[in-house]
Design a protein around this motif. Structure first.
Motif, PDB file in Angstrom:
ATOM      1  N   ALA A  62      58.327  56.720 -19.120  1.00  0.00           N
ATOM      2  CA  ALA A  62      58.146  55.352 -18.633  1.00  0.00           C
ATOM      3  C   ALA A  62      57.854  55.326 -17.135  1.00  0.00           C
ATOM      4  N   GLU A  63      58.309  56.316 -16.393  1.00  0.00           N
ATOM      5  CA  GLU A  63      58.062  56.352 -14.953  1.00  0.00           C
ATOM      6  C   GLU A  63      56.586  56.549 -14.635  1.00  0.00           C
ATOM      7  N   SER A  64      55.843  57.178 -15.532  1.00  0.00           N
ATOM      8  CA  SER A  64      54.416  57.410 -15.277  1.00  0.00           C
ATOM      9  C   SER A  64      53.607  56.134 -15.376  1.00  0.00           C
ATOM     10  N   LEU A  65      54.147  55.095 -15.987  1.00  0.00           N
ATOM     11  CA  LEU A  65      53.428  53.830 -16.146  1.00  0.00           C
ATOM     12  C   LEU A  65      53.552  52.938 -14.918  1.00  0.00           C
ATOM     13  N   ARG A  66      54.457  53.257 -14.037  1.00  0.00           N
ATOM     14  CA  ARG A  66      54.620  52.448 -12.839  1.00  0.00           C
ATOM     15  C   ARG A  66      53.530  52.769 -11.828  1.00  0.00           C
ATOM     16  N   PRO A  67      52.958  51.757 -11.180  1.00  0.00           N
ATOM     17  CA  PRO A  67      51.917  52.037 -10.176  1.00  0.00           C
ATOM     18  C   PRO A  67      52.507  52.736  -8.956  1.00  0.00           C
ATOM     19  N   SER A  68      51.705  53.548  -8.325  1.00  0.00           N
ATOM     20  CA  SER A  68      52.145  54.262  -7.128  1.00  0.00           C
ATOM     21  C   SER A  68      52.252  53.303  -5.955  1.00  0.00           C
ATOM     22  N   PHE A  69      53.162  53.584  -5.077  1.00  0.00           N
ATOM     23  CA  PHE A  69      53.336  52.772  -3.871  1.00  0.00           C
ATOM     24  C   PHE A  69      52.262  53.155  -2.863  1.00  0.00           C
ATOM     25  N   THR A 120      61.499  60.432 -19.611  1.00  0.00           N
ATOM     26  CA  THR A 120      61.002  60.014 -18.303  1.00  0.00           C
ATOM     27  C   THR A 120      59.567  59.509 -18.329  1.00  0.00           C
ATOM     28  N   TYR A 125      55.433  64.709 -18.569  1.00  0.00           N
ATOM     29  CA  TYR A 125      56.725  64.042 -18.580  1.00  0.00           C
ATOM     30  C   TYR A 125      57.415  64.301 -19.914  1.00  0.00           C
TER      31      TYR A 125
END
Length: 468
Positions: free
Chosen positions: A364-371, A362, A358
């Motif tokens: 910060a998007e890697s810290l969000r859990p996957s759906f 961008t 990343y």
């Protein structure tokens, strides 16, 4: 040229659409300003006539006519008729765009199916894709004014390189009263069959795949031609147009400022009409002008996109599509034929889980859990009895779970006559064990005997309540 503003609305922000209101090209102001100025001029003319030129008696008659027109305008179902019509036109507009033939799939199949690095193989591939592009040019000449102005005669098509002189002679020698855009597609099929006989196409499966893609391409050409041939029924367009024009013709008279009957009963000077007490004399009818802007603008939108193959600001750029299709398709079947980069190991060759990097913007998007699904975080009851698996026994009404029957009986009523919850429909005969599947449940290794006893007691109580 199509007006694109996608980047301007990439992010929702305060006043995001407000910046689009100041654009002129492709705007509603450019489309509507002539009709808008005409409406204002007619309204002003009637207003001046009423205020300065009519006598008191004539004003009384005009006031009655204005009130009648105002009531009559409200009876026209303009929102319903116009909204349904514009929705139909917009759906048709997008369907026409998706019907424009693009050679992308066909050129990939040609590159993979027609073999040969020699002059003959190259000639076959380029000729096949040229025939496909020629078919699209011929059909676009029939529906688009821009393309027809670019290729007004078949000689212009020849000069552009889509057709040779010999092909033109063949094309013109075919006598038909109908559009002949399909002729290059037939040339394509004959040339593909010849390539199969010569071994350039190595098997019948590849030939079948090639002809299937050609048929999809030809179907889009045909659909585009039929969209141009079969329009929205004229009566519907006439009804909508008459409804809009009638509404605003009545509004021109009915929305004028007139004296009330109480004020008109008093003697007034002809040049001093003055408003009645309680009425606001709006020299500029703001709400009426806004209504005209919305409804007439709605009709102008439908007028612009009902035929997107013209020369309006938002019509399709058909000439650019022709240029793009020819360039990309020839590049695919010629320069890129068997022109492959060397196969190398990818950077994640020895990694179990590939994770592309990343940027700082961008990360910060890697810290969000996957759906993982909407039920992934659903809390399940901790009661182990709720997770027990029980067998079902088929009955006349279908398979019914025995453990669920007492709950349904209590919910719907103990004496409910429904066969779906009756214990007699559990496949049990009188004199047989009450719950044979529970006996198997007890016999299984690791079975919970207390839970089985509780289920059987519940079934017994339900059965006693239903038996007379």
């Amino acid at each position: 040229m199509t007006v694109s503003y996608t980047l301007k609305v990439a992010e929702a922000r305060f006043g995001g659409f407000s910046g689009l209101l100041l654009r002129w090209r492709g705007s509603i102001y450019k489309l509507l300003y002539k009709e808008f100025l005409l409406f204002i001029a007619l309204y002003a003319l009637l207003s001046i006539t009423y205020r300065l030129l009519l006598t008191q008696e004539q004003r009384l008659v005009y006031a009655q006519v204005a009130r009648y027109c105002n009531r009559s305008a409200e009876l026209i179902p303009l929102s319903f008729v116009l909204g349904f019509y514009v929705t139909l036109v917009v759906n048709r507009w997008w369907a026409q765009y998706t019907s424009i033939p693009l050679p992308d799939q066909l050129m990939c199949v040609i590159s993979a199916s027609v073999h040969g690095v020699d002059q003959r193989g190259r000639l076959l591939r380029r000729t096949l894709i040229r025939y496909a592009n020629l078919a699209s040019v011929l059909v676009l000449r029939s529906v688009s004014t821009r393309v027809l102005k670019r290729f007004p005669t078949m000689e212009h098509v020849v000069d552009a390189g889509f057709m040779s002189q010999e092909e033109r002679k063949k094309f013109e020698s075919l006598k038909s009263d109908f559009n002949k855009y399909w002729v290059p597609c037939v040339w394509f099929t004959n040339l593909a069959a010849q390539a199969r006989r010569d071994g350039r196409i190595r098997d019948d499966i590849a030939l079948c795949l090639l002809l299937e893609e050609l048929n999809k391409y030809r179907a889009k050409c045909s659909m585009l031609f039929h969209y141009d041939w079969i329009s929205i029924p004229l009566v519907y367009t006439q009804v909508v147009t008459i409804a809009v024009y009638s509404f605003f013709a009545l509004s021109l008279v009915g929305r004028q400022f007139v004296e009330s009957e109480a004020g008109a009963a008093k003697p007034r000077e002809p040049l001093e009409p003055g408003p009645a007490l309680g009425d606001l004399d709006m020299y500029v009818p703001l709400t009426t002008l806004l209504q005209f802007f919305f409804y007439a603008g709605w009709l102008k939108v439908a007028e612009q996109i009902i035929n997107p193959f013209g020369e309006d600001d938002d019509d399709f750029e058909t000439n650019k599509l022709i240029d793009r299709n020819l360039q990309v398709s020839l590049l695919s079947v010629d320069d890129m034929y068997q022109n492959l980069p060397p196969a190398e190991k990818d950077p994640y060759w020895d990694e179990d889980s590939a994770q592309p990097p990343y940027t700082v913007a961008t990360v910060a998007e890697s810290l969000r859990p996957s759906f993982l699904g909407s039920t992934f975080n659903l809390r399940i009851s901790d009661d182990p009895e709720q997770s027990l698996q029980v067998e079902t026994s088929p009955g006349p009404a279908g398979p019914v779970t025995a453990a669920q029957t007492p709950l349904l009986s209590r919910f719907l009523g103990v004496g409910a006559p429904s066969p779906a919850i009756s214990l007699r429909n559990f496949g049990r005969v009188r004199g047989a064990p009450r719950t044979p599947h529970l006996l198997r449940f007890r016999a299984e290794e690791g079975g919970d005997l207390e839970a089985a006893d509780r289920i059987e007691e519940g079934l017994g109580s339900g059965d006693e309540a239903q038996e007379p």
